[in-house]
Design an enzyme around this catalytic site. Sequence first.
Site, PDB file in Angstrom:
ATOM      1  CB  THR A 253       8.879  48.752  51.719  1.00 22.30           C
ATOM      2  OG1 THR A 253      10.004  48.724  50.842  1.00 22.30           O
ATOM      3  CG2 THR A 253       9.285  49.547  52.938  1.00 22.30           C
TER       4      THR A 253
ATOM      5  CE1 TYR B  96       8.237  54.172  51.095  1.00 20.95           C
ATOM      6  CE2 TYR B  96       9.936  52.518  50.738  1.00 20.95           C
ATOM      7  CZ  TYR B  96       8.616  52.904  50.670  1.00 20.95           C
ATOM      8  OH  TYR B  96       7.667  52.023  50.189  1.00 20.95           O
TER       9      TYR B  96
HETATM   10  N1  LIG Z   1       5.262  50.583  44.346  1.00 14.98           N
HETATM   11  C1  LIG Z   1       6.116  49.794  44.982  1.00 14.98           C
HETATM   12  O1  LIG Z   1       6.982  49.142  44.360  1.00 14.98           O
HETATM   13  C2  LIG Z   1       6.045  49.651  46.472  1.00 14.98           C
HETATM   14  C3  LIG Z   1       6.975  48.802  47.115  1.00 14.98           C
HETATM   15  C4  LIG Z   1       6.896  48.662  48.500  1.00 14.98           C
HETATM   16  C5  LIG Z   1       5.893  49.308  49.230  1.00 14.98           C
HETATM   17  N2  LIG Z   1       5.003  50.127  48.598  1.00 14.98           N
HETATM   18  C6  LIG Z   1       3.976  50.799  49.409  1.00 14.98           C
HETATM   19  O2  LIG Z   1       2.690  50.603  48.844  1.00 14.98           O
HETATM   20  C7  LIG Z   1       1.851  51.720  49.103  1.00 14.98           C
HETATM   21  C8  LIG Z   1       1.191  52.169  47.812  1.00 14.98           C
HETATM   22  O3  LIG Z   1       2.194  52.529  46.874  1.00 14.98           O
HETATM   23  P1  LIG Z   1       1.849  52.930  45.373  1.00 14.98           P
HETATM   24  O4  LIG Z   1       2.974  52.468  44.525  1.00 14.98           O
HETATM   25  O5  LIG Z   1       0.469  52.507  45.052  1.00 14.98           O
HETATM   26  O6  LIG Z   1       1.934  54.526  45.470  1.00 14.98           O
HETATM   27  P2  LIG Z   1       0.956  55.672  44.943  1.00 14.98           P
HETATM   28  O7  LIG Z   1       1.677  56.950  45.157  1.00 14.98           O
HETATM   29  O8  LIG Z   1       0.437  55.341  43.582  1.00 14.98           O
HETATM   30  O9  LIG Z   1      -0.274  55.565  45.956  1.00 14.98           O
HETATM   31  C9  LIG Z   1      -0.310  56.210  47.218  1.00 14.98           C
HETATM   32  C10 LIG Z   1      -1.711  56.826  47.371  1.00 14.98           C
HETATM   33  O10 LIG Z   1      -1.811  57.389  48.678  1.00 14.98           O
HETATM   34  C11 LIG Z   1      -2.344  58.709  48.578  1.00 14.98           C
HETATM   35  N3  LIG Z   1      -1.839  59.424  49.755  1.00 14.98           N
HETATM   36  C12 LIG Z   1      -0.542  59.699  50.066  1.00 14.98           C
HETATM   37  N4  LIG Z   1      -0.481  60.298  51.266  1.00 14.98           N
HETATM   38  C13 LIG Z   1      -1.751  60.410  51.725  1.00 14.98           C
HETATM   39  C14 LIG Z   1      -2.335  60.959  52.910  1.00 14.98           C
HETATM   40  N5  LIG Z   1      -1.581  61.516  53.862  1.00 14.98           N
HETATM   41  N6  LIG Z   1      -3.686  60.908  53.055  1.00 14.98           N
HETATM   42  C15 LIG Z   1      -4.482  60.366  52.079  1.00 14.98           C
HETATM   43  N7  LIG Z   1      -3.974  59.842  50.941  1.00 14.98           N
HETATM   44  C16 LIG Z   1      -2.630  59.873  50.765  1.00 14.98           C
HETATM   45  C17 LIG Z   1      -1.878  59.237  47.238  1.00 14.98           C
HETATM   46  O11 LIG Z   1      -2.703  60.273  46.724  1.00 14.98           O
HETATM   47  C18 LIG Z   1      -1.951  57.964  46.375  1.00 14.98           C
HETATM   48  O12 LIG Z   1      -3.229  57.812  45.789  1.00 14.98           O
HETATM   49  C19 LIG Z   1       2.750  52.789  49.734  1.00 14.98           C
HETATM   50  O13 LIG Z   1       2.511  52.803  51.136  1.00 14.98           O
HETATM   51  C20 LIG Z   1       4.156  52.313  49.426  1.00 14.98           C
HETATM   52  O14 LIG Z   1       5.069  52.704  50.402  1.00 14.98           O
HETATM   53  C21 LIG Z   1       5.053  50.324  47.228  1.00 14.98           C
HETATM   54  O1  LIG Z   2      15.197  54.683  35.178  1.00 10.72           O
HETATM   55  C1  LIG Z   2      15.642  53.798  35.915  1.00 10.72           C
HETATM   56  C2  LIG Z   2      14.940  53.383  37.094  1.00 10.72           C
HETATM   57  C3  LIG Z   2      15.520  52.401  37.894  1.00 10.72           C
HETATM   58  N1  LIG Z   2      16.715  51.844  37.567  1.00 10.72           N
HETATM   59  C4  LIG Z   2      17.291  50.794  38.416  1.00 10.72           C
HETATM   60  O2  LIG Z   2      16.338  49.750  38.520  1.00 10.72           O
HETATM   61  C5  LIG Z   2      16.419  49.132  39.813  1.00 10.72           C
HETATM   62  C6  LIG Z   2      15.043  49.183  40.463  1.00 10.72           C
HETATM   63  O3  LIG Z   2      14.722  50.545  40.751  1.00 10.72           O
HETATM   64  P1  LIG Z   2      13.241  51.054  41.074  1.00 10.72           P
HETATM   65  O4  LIG Z   2      12.283  50.493  40.091  1.00 10.72           O
HETATM   66  O5  LIG Z   2      13.302  52.537  41.231  1.00 10.72           O
HETATM   67  O6  LIG Z   2      12.901  50.355  42.469  1.00 10.72           O
HETATM   68  P2  LIG Z   2      13.704  50.316  43.862  1.00 10.72           P
HETATM   69  O7  LIG Z   2      14.617  51.471  44.030  1.00 10.72           O
HETATM   70  O8  LIG Z   2      14.298  48.932  43.970  1.00 10.72           O
HETATM   71  O9  LIG Z   2      12.540  50.526  44.940  1.00 10.72           O
HETATM   72  C7  LIG Z   2      11.232  49.939  44.792  1.00 10.72           C
HETATM   73  O10 LIG Z   2      11.175  48.736  45.464  1.00 10.72           O
HETATM   74  C8  LIG Z   2      11.338  48.819  46.867  1.00 10.72           C
HETATM   75  C9  LIG Z   2      11.252  47.433  47.442  1.00 10.72           C
HETATM   76  O11 LIG Z   2      12.315  46.637  46.956  1.00 10.72           O
HETATM   77  C10 LIG Z   2      10.251  49.708  47.444  1.00 10.72           C
HETATM   78  O12 LIG Z   2      10.410  49.821  48.814  1.00 10.72           O
HETATM   79  C11 LIG Z   2      10.275  51.077  46.810  1.00 10.72           C
HETATM   80  O13 LIG Z   2       9.174  51.844  47.276  1.00 10.72           O
HETATM   81  C12 LIG Z   2      10.190  50.932  45.324  1.00 10.72           C
HETATM   82  O14 LIG Z   2      10.388  52.203  44.725  1.00 10.72           O
HETATM   83  C13 LIG Z   2      17.486  49.934  40.578  1.00 10.72           C
HETATM   84  O15 LIG Z   2      18.709  49.254  40.460  1.00 10.72           O
HETATM   85  C14 LIG Z   2      17.571  51.257  39.829  1.00 10.72           C
HETATM   86  O16 LIG Z   2      18.816  51.882  39.914  1.00 10.72           O
HETATM   87  C15 LIG Z   2      17.397  52.234  36.424  1.00 10.72           C
HETATM   88  O17 LIG Z   2      18.484  51.731  36.133  1.00 10.72           O
HETATM   89  N2  LIG Z   2      16.835  53.200  35.630  1.00 10.72           N
END
Ligand SMILES: NC(=O)c1ccc[n+]([C@@H]2O[C@H](COP(=O)([O-])OP(=O)(O)OC[C@H]3O[C@@H](n4cnc5c(N)ncnc54)[C@H](O)[C@@H]3O)[C@@H](O)[C@H]2O)c1
Ligand SMILES: O=c1ccn([C@@H]2O[C@H](COP(=O)(O)OP(=O)(O)O[C@H]3O[C@H](CO)[C@@H](O)[C@H](O)[C@H]3O)[C@@H](O)[C@H]2O)c(=O)[nH]1
Length: 329
Positions: A117, A142
């Site tokens: 991330t 995190y």
């Molecule tokens: N969504 C974002 O913007 C974002 C940004 C940066 C990194 N990531 C990373 O990407 C990955 C996926 O994120 P996502 O947005 O798809 O989240 P998500 O919560 O939709 O998916 C995570 C999945 O992992 C499963 N899981 C969690 N812990 C587990 C465990 N101990 N054993 C088995 N299954 C488990 C959950 O049931 C879920 O299906 C995460 O590792 C997250 O940190 C996401």
């Molecule tokens: O209801 C909302 C939700 C978010 N925000 C703002 O929108 C921006 C983006 O927020 P969000 O979508 O929650 O993402 P981040 O906090 O930037 O974090 C995301 O992006 C990161 C990487 O940049 C990942 O590591 C995290 O898992 C993922 O949640 C931030 O300024 C928030 O304060 C609002 O103003 N209102």
Amino acid sequence: MSVLVTGGAGYIGSHMVWRLLDAGENVVVIDRLSTGFDWAVPAEVELVVGDIGDPELVGKVPRERGVSAVFHFAGSIVVPESVTDPLGYYLNNTVKSRALLEACVDAGVPHFIFSSTAAVYGTPETADPVAEDAALRPESPYGTSKLMTETMLRDTAAAHPLNYACLRYFNVAGADPAGRTGQSTPDATHLIKVATQAALSKRPYMQVFGTDYPTPDGTCIRDYIHVTDLVDAHYLALEHLRATGENLTANCGYGHGHSVLEVVDVVKRVSGSEFEVRMADRRAGDAVSIVANSDRIRERLGWKPHYDDLEKIVTHALNWEDALSRRNT
Ligand SMILES: NC(=O)c1ccc[n+]([C@@H]2O[C@H](COP(=O)([O-])OP(=O)(O)OC[C@H]3O[C@@H](n4cnc5c(N)ncnc54)[C@H](O)[C@@H]3O)[C@@H](O)[C@H]2O)c1
Ligand SMILES: O=c1ccn([C@@H]2O[C@H](COP(=O)(O)OP(=O)(O)O[C@H]3O[C@H](CO)[C@@H](O)[C@H](O)[C@H]3O)[C@@H](O)[C@H]2O)c(=O)[nH]1
């Protein structure tokens, strides 16, 4: 041979599963279904419901299914939650990744692709796009939990015949353009998810956290990457590991950002909905602006995004949110 996707029932993992099927790979998923959904896993894919921290399970699956690569998405993802429950995050993201990694080494799995991330950087020193060699100063448990897994991977790859890619995602958004999967967690906190829910009246209003930041419109800036471009980058990373065996740590973002208010405007325009937006105080732990320098992934993997367009990202997110309403009723 097959490819193991941990967290394959979740948002990004389910897109990866479809991407792998589209490429003709055999796929097996391990997911404990804490935030994921069994219906998000395509019917032709085996879903093993269980925890990646269970040594018996992760010891068995790679051997029995002939796993040649692991995409490791399973984890806990909510930054503010990690601040109040750091040990929970170190357990699920770090300790359990260690268990999975050990099982992969024992089973001789050669390739490991890890969901890292942008949170590993913390707040960058300048407003410039952040490159992979920038200082790593996570500001939340995190981010630290993910950085610790990056470190374990580096050291493990130095000692064992395993190579890896750490992909540092910026803000992942959007949904499969073909409508096969999307972000389905009803109480997700991500900006685009929340705004599309407000546009479809699933929330009475949304909030903008902080309007006094030192940015042109006072709101935070993020680099929003379409989930389909992200999983394409993962597949290219797998091909790179298979072809070269060279480890890779790379940012996944487009290299330019949008403010919160810009995102809200696009959601209003695309949806045609004038949902209520309340200006609110800053949210704890938010960086002012974080944008990826994506030169490395473009140069080393030849990655060319197809959805670098906020309107497309929002359109696909809205389409999925709408489809979810019909699924839930
Ligand atoms: N969504 C974002 O913007 C974002 C940004 C940066 C990194 N990531 C990373 O990407 C990955 C996926 O994120 P996502 O947005 O798809 O989240 P998500 O919560 O939709 O998916 C995570 C999945 O992992 C499963 N899981 C969690 N812990 C587990 C465990 N101990 N054993 C088995 N299954 C488990 C959950 O049931 C879920 O299906 C995460 O590792 C997250 O940190 C996401
Ligand atoms: O209801 C909302 C939700 C978010 N925000 C703002 O929108 C921006 C983006 O927020 P969000 O979508 O929650 O993402 P981040 O906090 O930037 O974090 C995301 O992006 C990161 C990487 O940049 C990942 O590591 C995290 O898992 C993922 O949640 C931030 O300024 C928030 O304060 C609002 O103003 N209102």
